[in-house]
Design an enzyme around this catalytic site. Structure first.
Site, mmCIF file in Angstrom:
data_model
loop_
_atom_site.group_PDB
_atom_site.id
_atom_site.type_symbol
_atom_site.label_atom_id
_atom_site.label_comp_id
_atom_site.label_asym_id
_atom_site.label_seq_id
_atom_site.Cartn_x
_atom_site.Cartn_y
_atom_site.Cartn_z
ATOM 1 N N LYS A 120 0.795 -1.108 -0.024
ATOM 2 C CA LYS A 120 0.061 0.155 -0.021
ATOM 3 C C LYS A 120 0.871 1.364 -0.029
ATOM 4 O O LYS A 120 0.729 2.213 -0.817
ATOM 5 C CB LYS A 120 -1.086 0.018 1.133
ATOM 6 C CG LYS A 120 -2.052 1.056 1.234
ATOM 7 C CD LYS A 120 -2.884 1.246 2.083
ATOM 8 C CE LYS A 120 -3.298 2.749 2.525
ATOM 9 N NZ LYS A 120 -2.728 3.338 3.701
ATOM 10 N N ASP A 138 -7.227 2.599 1.343
ATOM 11 C CA ASP A 138 -7.237 2.854 2.657
ATOM 12 C C ASP A 138 -8.543 2.663 3.568
ATOM 13 O O ASP A 138 -9.545 2.109 2.821
ATOM 14 C CB ASP A 138 -6.555 4.038 3.181
ATOM 15 C CG ASP A 138 -7.926 5.125 2.946
ATOM 16 O OD1 ASP A 138 -8.774 4.988 2.127
ATOM 17 O OD2 ASP A 138 -7.582 6.253 3.592
#
Ligand code: SF4
Length: 210
Positions: A120, A138
């Site tokens: 990420k 997220d």
């Protein structure tokens, strides 16, 4: 969500948030990498509170790679997992100096070879720098994707896959920022403000989310 509703979603979010951008404060590639690493499981607001002192004390990978662990820990103490993150920041700075000539690498594989840089974090950096279109997911994007009927994915990777399929890559970066803005300001986790939400006409969860 059908094609027409997706178009409406894109234009409604663009009207609400004309300037899609990260809410982290950074001035260069070094500061971007360090800020994104600090932001894992932590709010951008908190990160922005500690980075002025951190970047004032360590202005580059050179100085951060030589930092004492205790000193970094003291500065980033308000950040979640500050002990682990302090270790990773110093190790990453060393890694960038030793293996990448002091420049932040530009591929997913190289980025994730650095300590504390997961998929990420790498995605956020590559997307923010416009190197590779990416749609990092997220907590806000995960929640909104489910509420808006864009994905039923059980984890961030599955949701990202659905979002990449649902929208052209030219929209990914902007949508990433705009969905986060909307999640922070309107479609909040506990009490989404559906009655004032511009997306309520196309949202299957309008008035239903707890
Ligand atoms: S209508 Fe409600 S659930 Fe849907 S996006 Fe807006 S705030 Fe979120």
């Amino acid at each position: 969500m059908g094609p027409q509703k997706k178009k409406t979603l894109i234009s409604a979010l663009a009207a609400l948030y004309p300037e899609p951008r990260s809410e982290l404060n950074f001035a260069n590639h070094y500061q971007l990498l360090i800020s994104v690493m600090l932001s894992a499981q932590c709010t951008d607001k908190k990160v922005n509170q500690v980075t002025p002192e951190l970047f004032g004390s360590y202005s580059s990978f050179v100085t951060l790679s030589q930092a004492k662990l205790k000193d970094v820990e003291r500065i980033i103490r308000p950040i979640n997992y500050f002990k682990t993150k302090s270790k990773n920041l110093i190790a990453t700075a060393k890694g960038v100096m030793e293996r990448f000539g002091g420049e932040v690498p530009e591929t997913q594989e190289e980025l994730t070879s650095l300590p504390g840089v997961g998929n990420k974090t790498a995605n956020v950096i590559l997307s923010e720098r416009g190197i590779v279109p990416a749609f990092p997911v997220d907590t806000h994007i995960f929640r909104l994707s489910h509420r808006l009927g864009l994905s039923e994915g059980k984890n961030p990777d599955a949701v990202e896959k659905d979002l990449r399929k649902a929208f052209p890559s030219s929209e990914w970066r902007n949508l990433h920022h705009r969905l986060i803005f909307h999640g922070r300001r309107v479609c909040k986790a506990r009490s989404p403000e559906c009655s004032v939400c511009s997306l309520r006409k196309i949202c299957p969860s309008a008035g239903k989310s707890a």
